[in-house]
Design a protein around this motif. Sequence first.
Motif, PDB file in Angstrom:
ATOM      1  N   VAL A  20       0.746  -1.559  -0.016  1.00 60.84           N
ATOM      2  CA  VAL A  20      -0.468  -0.175   0.203  1.00 60.84           C
ATOM      3  C   VAL A  20       0.642   1.296  -0.194  1.00 60.84           C
ATOM      4  N   ILE A  21       1.712   1.776   0.784  1.00 62.45           N
ATOM      5  CA  ILE A  21       2.791   1.945   0.574  1.00 62.45           C
ATOM      6  C   ILE A  21       3.184   2.547  -0.392  1.00 62.45           C
ATOM      7  N   TYR A  22       3.847   1.674  -1.089  1.00 54.67           N
ATOM      8  CA  TYR A  22       4.804   1.172  -2.640  1.00 54.67           C
ATOM      9  C   TYR A  22       3.220   2.334  -3.655  1.00 54.67           C
ATOM     10  N   ALA A  23       2.468   1.683  -2.793  1.00 54.01           N
ATOM     11  CA  ALA A  23       1.079   2.125  -4.046  1.00 54.01           C
ATOM     12  C   ALA A  23       1.470   4.672  -4.362  1.00 54.01           C
ATOM     13  N   LEU A  24       0.944   4.178  -2.679  1.00 60.24           N
ATOM     14  CA  LEU A  24       0.903   5.654  -2.799  1.00 60.24           C
ATOM     15  C   LEU A  24       2.000   6.341  -3.243  1.00 60.24           C
ATOM     16  N   ALA A  25       3.204   5.455  -2.859  1.00 62.38           N
ATOM     17  CA  ALA A  25       4.590   6.524  -3.201  1.00 62.38           C
ATOM     18  C   ALA A  25       4.312   6.756  -5.058  1.00 62.38           C
ATOM     19  N   THR A  26       4.415   5.621  -5.500  1.00 61.05           N
ATOM     20  CA  THR A  26       4.230   6.016  -6.455  1.00 61.05           C
ATOM     21  C   THR A  26       3.592   6.843  -7.218  1.00 61.05           C
ATOM     22  N   GLY A  27       1.716   6.759  -6.725  1.00 60.46           N
ATOM     23  CA  GLY A  27       1.372   8.040  -6.756  1.00 60.46           C
ATOM     24  C   GLY A  27       1.672   9.746  -7.013  1.00 60.46           C
ATOM     25  N   ALA A  28       2.152   9.668  -5.688  1.00 63.14           N
ATOM     26  CA  ALA A  28       2.643  10.564  -5.099  1.00 63.14           C
ATOM     27  C   ALA A  28       3.788  11.557  -6.050  1.00 63.14           C
ATOM     28  N   VAL A  29       4.388  10.401  -6.340  1.00 64.38           N
ATOM     29  CA  VAL A  29       5.754  10.858  -7.324  1.00 64.38           C
ATOM     30  C   VAL A  29       4.789  11.460  -8.915  1.00 64.38           C
ATOM     31  N   GLU A  30       4.228  10.989  -9.226  1.00 62.87           N
ATOM     32  CA  GLU A  30       3.717  10.794 -10.506  1.00 62.87           C
ATOM     33  C   GLU A  30       2.582  12.557 -10.592  1.00 62.87           C
ATOM     34  N   ARG A  31       2.135  12.884  -9.343  1.00 66.47           N
ATOM     35  CA  ARG A  31       1.951  13.559  -9.217  1.00 66.47           C
ATOM     36  C   ARG A  31       3.144  14.814  -8.704  1.00 66.47           C
ATOM     37  N   GLY A  32       3.878  14.313  -8.372  1.00 61.17           N
ATOM     38  CA  GLY A  32       4.878  15.488  -7.585  1.00 61.17           C
ATOM     39  C   GLY A  32       5.320  16.144  -9.178  1.00 61.17           C
ATOM     40  N   PHE A  33       5.568  14.564 -10.256  1.00 60.61           N
ATOM     41  CA  PHE A  33       5.528  14.967 -11.353  1.00 60.61           C
ATOM     42  C   PHE A  33       5.069  16.196 -12.229  1.00 60.61           C
ATOM     43  N   ASN A  34       4.018  16.328 -11.921  1.00 58.70           N
ATOM     44  CA  ASN A  34       2.577  16.819 -12.882  1.00 58.70           C
ATOM     45  C   ASN A  34       3.003  18.536 -12.197  1.00 58.70           C
ATOM     46  N   TYR A  35       3.065  18.350 -10.750  1.00 55.48           N
ATOM     47  CA  TYR A  35       3.458  20.551 -10.418  1.00 55.48           C
ATOM     48  C   TYR A  35       4.606  20.269 -11.259  1.00 55.48           C
ATOM     49  N   VAL A  36       5.184  19.355 -11.360  1.00 56.29           N
ATOM     50  CA  VAL A  36       6.863  20.272 -11.467  1.00 56.29           C
ATOM     51  C   VAL A  36       6.155  20.882 -12.604  1.00 56.29           C
ATOM     52  N   HIS A  37       5.675  20.228 -13.440  1.00 61.52           N
ATOM     53  CA  HIS A  37       5.270  20.037 -15.341  1.00 61.52           C
ATOM     54  C   HIS A  37       4.737  21.346 -15.263  1.00 61.52           C
ATOM     55  N   HIS A  38       3.520  21.852 -14.602  1.00 65.41           N
ATOM     56  CA  HIS A  38       3.245  22.479 -14.753  1.00 65.41           C
ATOM     57  C   HIS A  38       3.549  24.014 -13.828  1.00 65.41           C
ATOM     58  N   LEU A  39       3.386  24.064 -12.402  1.00 64.31           N
ATOM     59  CA  LEU A  39       4.543  25.059 -11.943  1.00 64.31           C
ATOM     60  C   LEU A  39       5.393  25.072 -11.669  1.00 64.31           C
ATOM     61  N   PRO A  40       6.570  25.613 -12.698  1.00 58.04           N
ATOM     62  CA  PRO A  40       7.259  25.423 -13.089  1.00 58.04           C
ATOM     63  C   PRO A  40       8.919  26.040 -12.029  1.00 58.04           C
ATOM     64  N   GLY A  41       9.865  26.568 -11.502  1.00 55.39           N
ATOM     65  CA  GLY A  41      10.448  26.673 -10.455  1.00 55.39           C
ATOM     66  C   GLY A  41      10.519  26.112  -9.623  1.00 55.39           C
ATOM     67  N   ILE A  42      10.397  27.222  -8.006  1.00 56.45           N
ATOM     68  CA  ILE A  42      10.287  26.527  -7.023  1.00 56.45           C
ATOM     69  C   ILE A  42       9.585  25.950  -6.267  1.00 56.45           C
ATOM     70  N   GLY A  43       8.371  26.914  -6.615  1.00 54.62           N
ATOM     71  CA  GLY A  43       7.050  25.887  -6.457  1.00 54.62           C
ATOM     72  C   GLY A  43       6.419  24.447  -7.416  1.00 54.62           C
ATOM     73  N   GLY A  44       6.912  24.533  -7.488  1.00 51.72           N
ATOM     74  CA  GLY A  44       6.865  22.604  -8.460  1.00 51.72           C
ATOM     75  C   GLY A  44       7.480  21.916  -8.053  1.00 51.72           C
ATOM     76  N   TRP A  45       8.738  22.052  -7.137  1.00 51.12           N
ATOM     77  CA  TRP A  45       9.616  21.518  -6.562  1.00 51.12           C
ATOM     78  C   TRP A  45       9.145  21.178  -5.510  1.00 51.12           C
ATOM     79  N   LEU A  46       8.570  22.299  -4.959  1.00 52.66           N
ATOM     80  CA  LEU A  46       7.544  23.058  -2.804  1.00 52.66           C
ATOM     81  C   LEU A  46       6.723  21.857  -3.060  1.00 52.66           C
ATOM     82  N   MET A  47       6.268  21.666  -4.491  1.00 54.14           N
ATOM     83  CA  MET A  47       4.853  20.961  -3.939  1.00 54.14           C
ATOM     84  C   MET A  47       4.599  19.590  -4.209  1.00 54.14           C
TER      85      MET A  47
END
Length: 80
Positions: A20-47
């Motif tokens: 379950v934790i692995y599944a959560l981590a996989t989804g969190a990383v995918e969502r994090g990459f979406n934030y980095v893509h849509h919010l360039p700069g430090i804001g995306g990396w903080l998200m």
Amino acid sequence: MWHRLKRLFAVKTKFEAFLVIYALATGAVERGFNYVHHLPGIGGWLMFAACTGVVFIAGGKILDAVERDEHDRNAGLDML
């Protein structure tokens, strides 16, 4: 019948908890990459950091709950 169905969705072992934790981590990383893509700069990396950091908190809570449930089952206090 409901009792058997309910047991399918209960995390009973540490192995299941890690899955379950692995599944959560996989989804969190995918969502994090979406934030980095849509919010360039430090804001995306903080998200990104926020998304992945939450997995550590949730993972700890899940593992604690599984250990507590194992202790309760061994003590004869099983609720399921």
